[in-house]
Scaffold this motif. Structure first.
Motif, mmCIF file in Angstrom:
data_model
loop_
_atom_site.group_PDB
_atom_site.id
_atom_site.type_symbol
_atom_site.label_atom_id
_atom_site.label_comp_id
_atom_site.label_asym_id
_atom_site.label_seq_id
_atom_site.Cartn_x
_atom_site.Cartn_y
_atom_site.Cartn_z
ATOM 1 N N ASN A 168 0.817 -1.211 0.000
ATOM 2 C CA ASN A 168 0.000 0.000 0.000
ATOM 3 C C ASN A 168 0.850 1.261 0.000
ATOM 4 N N VAL A 169 2.167 1.103 0.122
ATOM 5 C CA VAL A 169 3.106 2.226 0.070
ATOM 6 C C VAL A 169 4.119 1.943 -1.027
ATOM 7 N N ASP A 176 7.066 4.290 9.790
ATOM 8 C CA ASP A 176 5.756 4.231 9.139
ATOM 9 C C ASP A 176 5.402 5.600 8.537
ATOM 10 N N LYS A 178 2.708 6.624 7.324
ATOM 11 C CA LYS A 178 1.357 7.060 7.681
ATOM 12 C C LYS A 178 1.355 7.781 9.020
#
Length: 243
Positions: A168-169, A176, A178
């Motif tokens: 997803n990245v 991280d 996010k």
């Protein structure tokens, strides 16, 4: 100008590893058919370049063995249930790809002859030579091993030139992204550094197997339209893990 000839790609035979969660879209559980179809179109775009594709899909969108074990279920039973979840995802991806005109074989490490072929290495290699996508399901067929390890094992057995891990990245970060907006993305990193820094890319046994077999690992974003094809053409953001 393109004359219809497929463009040159970095690799001719690859292992694509994606998580089961990548197929559930915005849902909290299960399969999201439009998302499965979107991923299938990404795979077809690469297949159309003449690249031979192996796949391993996790089962975490349906059942995760380790989570079941943590809640009191016997670990071996929980892991076998997780393997069955990967077969369900493999069949869903097979259906989506065949709907796009791509020939696919689901190959299971646990015999279930009515829905999938048993794993026979030489037969699987022949499928790849005939430009069929091979989806390897049911992990390694053994409990206590993740689908990451299954991807590393099958990639080595199929003589893949690299493992491409759709996340997803868009790569591996030192923290991280996010949570930390200042997280640094690595362009290239060694397997030893991944283990030393305990970066959560694959589990340690999968990392050790890929490192020992000198298998390059490319981590990229599966959410980026055309991302899979771009990586094969040497474009796009990614992190390359090298032996």
């Amino acid at each position: 100008m393109s004359d219809g000839t497929p463009t040159a790609t970095t690799y001719k035979r690859v292992m694509l590893k994606i998580s089961g969660e990548a197929l559930m879209g915005d849902q909290g559980f299960g399969l999201h058919p439009p998302t499965v179809e979107r991923v299938a179109r990404e795979i077809k775009a690469v297949h159309d370049l003449g690249v031979e594709i192996c796949m391993v899909i996790g089962g975490g969108n349906i059942f995760r063995g380790l989570a079941g074990s943590a809640q009191g279920m016997e670990r071996t039973t929980a892991d076998y249930m997780g393997m069955l979840a990967t077969v369900m995802n493999a069949l869903a991806m097979q259906s989506a790809l065949e709907g796009l005109g791509v020939y696919v074989r689901v190959i299971s490490a646990i015999r279930m002859d009515e829905v999938a072929e048993p794993y026979i290495r030489r037969r699987a290699v022949r499928h790849l030579e005939k430009k069929r996508v091979c989806i390897f399901a049911a992990g390694t067929g053994n409990p206590y091993f993740t689908t990451d390890t299954a991807a590393a094992l099958r990639a080595s057995e199929m003589a893949c030139e690299a493992i491409l891990m759709g996340k997803n990245v868009d790569g591996i970060y030192d923290s991280d992204p996010k949570i930390n907006p200042d997280a640094k993305r690595y362009t290239e990193i060694t397997y030893d550094d991944v283990l030393r820094q305990n970066l959560k890319v694959m589990d340690a046994s999968a990392i050790a197997l890929t490192r020992d077999n000198k298998m390059p690992l490319v981590v990229f974003s599966l959410n980026e339209p055309g991302g899979f094809k771009g990586i094969l053409e040497g474009k796009g953001k990614c992190t390359r893990v090298i032996p």
